[in-house]
Write a protein that holds these residues in place. Structure first.
Motif, PDB file in Angstrom:
ATOM      1  N   ASP A  96      -8.701  -2.402   1.503  1.00  0.00           N
ATOM      2  CA  ASP A  96      -8.082  -1.990   0.238  1.00  0.00           C
ATOM      3  C   ASP A  96      -8.974  -1.037  -0.556  1.00  0.00           C
ATOM      4  O   ASP A  96      -8.528  -0.466  -1.560  1.00  0.00           O
ATOM      5  N   THR A 137      -8.498  -8.873  -2.653  1.00  0.00           N
ATOM      6  CA  THR A 137      -8.773  -7.553  -2.068  1.00  0.00           C
ATOM      7  C   THR A 137      -9.708  -7.687  -0.869  1.00  0.00           C
ATOM      8  O   THR A 137     -10.612  -8.530  -0.857  1.00  0.00           O
ATOM      9  N   ARG A 195       0.867  -1.187   0.000  1.00  0.00           N
ATOM     10  CA  ARG A 195       0.000   0.000   0.000  1.00  0.00           C
ATOM     11  C   ARG A 195       0.899   1.231   0.000  1.00  0.00           C
ATOM     12  O   ARG A 195       1.516   1.568   1.002  1.00  0.00           O
TER      13      ARG A 195
END
Length: 371
Positions: free
Chosen positions: A263, A259, A222
């Protein structure tokens, strides 16, 4: 510290064992025994317990160690510098920690000139002029005792995590293998999952958070937020929750994830594919575990371009045309639950990033008076 060399007179009929040094203070390793004939004309030197050892090639990245009784009588090539420490002034264990990960590492870097990547030879003249600020010998011993004990516990924890990761991999292989063996029919990938992502118009002045996928099934990266004008020139997309996510560049190396709710709000470039189930026949988490398994990775590889070593692009159409054995949904759910639960517990109790930060944090605390 005084440089001590103990030349070895090599006998062709003799057997010898050389040492090597790991970088980042990871200690000494012993090479397989070799005959004197195999050593030939190479210059080698005896190692003695309490020698402070420096690799003259990799000292700049912490290839420093303290010889123990286990190294007594072993030999090192001319690439390994052996120093004796004046123990009325300095504690060898303190100097060990000081050089491989404390303030002394910057002095080794300063004494290791060179600009070609990792080829930086430690210069003896440059090392001799470096100054070391030493606390009183009693304080050195106290710090060394603390570091030995604390780093020992940290190493035990890291070792435990490595064993648990190995067990996790073996369990995943076993569960996937059992699930696949129970299947008689195969399905086409494009029949059970559908490509799903939504194109995004990037505003140069708006802040975005993008994701990447680590190889070897290690989840998402991320990235920190950046303005749209600082993103790459690739196209960007939003993606749904609980989607199978593949890096089209690194899927062959396990760049595959699923995911989650955390997310949402991130974006991904056109380098990433996202798929949702077309119906309830497939569990995306199971499919991720299957594609990370040995047979799954072989399938992925068959849908990638045959380029250079790490340049194997996953073709979307080729991927969707693959066929694979799909177990009954209850079997998929069981495998996914077991493996996801184990991964969650492992990551919460023994987070890899946290463990990797332990050693530097402990050393920093020791050399800034906080240990």
């Amino acid at each position: 510290m005084s440089l001590v060399r103990r030349p070895v007179a090599i006998s062709p009929d003799g057997e010898y064992r050389e040492i090597g040094l790991r970088s980042f203070g990871r200690g000494v390793f012993h090479k397989d025994p070799v005959s004197g004939t195999e050593i030939g004309e190479k210059r080698v030197f005896y190692i003695k317990p309490d020698d402070l050892l420096f690799s003259n090639v990799f000292a700049w990245e912490g290839a420093v160690a303290l010889a123990t009784e286990r190294e007594d009588g072993l030999i090192g090539s001319h690439r390994f510098m052996t120093f004796r420490v004046n123990e009325s002034i300095a504690e060898p264990r303190y100097l060990l920690h000081y050089f491989y990960g404390g303030p002394g590492l910057t002095k080794l870097v300063a004494a290791s000139p060179g600009s070609a990547g990792r080829n930086r030879t430690l210069g003896m003249k440059a090392l001799k002029v470096q100054c070391v600020d030493l606390p009183h010998i009693d304080e050195q011993r106290r710090i060394a005792d603390k570091l030995d004990a604390t780093l020992g516990r940290a190493s035990s924890t890291i070792s435990l995590r490595q064993k648990m990761v190995s067990l996790q991999a073996n369990l995943a292989a076993s569960l996937i293998s059992s699930a696949v063996e129970s299947v008689t029919d195969s399905v086409r990938v494009g029949e059970v999952i559908a490509f799903k992502r939504t194109a995004l118009d990037i505003d140069p002045e708006t802040e975005y958070r993008s994701i990447g996928i680590r190889s070897f099934g290690r989840g998402f990266i991320r990235h920190t937020p950046v303005n749209g004008e600082d993103l790459s020139k690739l196209s960007y997309f939003t993606f749904p929750e609980n989607a199978l996510a593949l890096s089209n560049l690194m899927a062959w190396e396990g760049g595959i994830s699923v995911t989650r709710s955390e997310d949402m709000g991130y974006i991904a470039s056109n380098r990433f594919f996202f798929y949702l189930p077309t119906d309830d026949r497939v569990n995306t988490s199971y499919l991720r575990h299957f594609l990370l398994s040995k047979p799954g990775q072989a399938l992925i590889a068959s849908a990638c371009s045959a380029g250079a070593e790490r340049n194997r692009t996953l073709g979307r159409k080729r991927f969707e045309e693959l066929t694979f054995p799909l177990p009954p949904r209850p079997v998929q759910d069981h495998v996914a639950h077991v493996l996801d639960t184990l991964a969650e517990r492992l990551n919460s109790a023994y987070s890899e990033p946290a463990l990797n930060a332990l050693r530097p944090s402990i050393l920093n605390a020791a050399f800034t008076g906080r240990l």
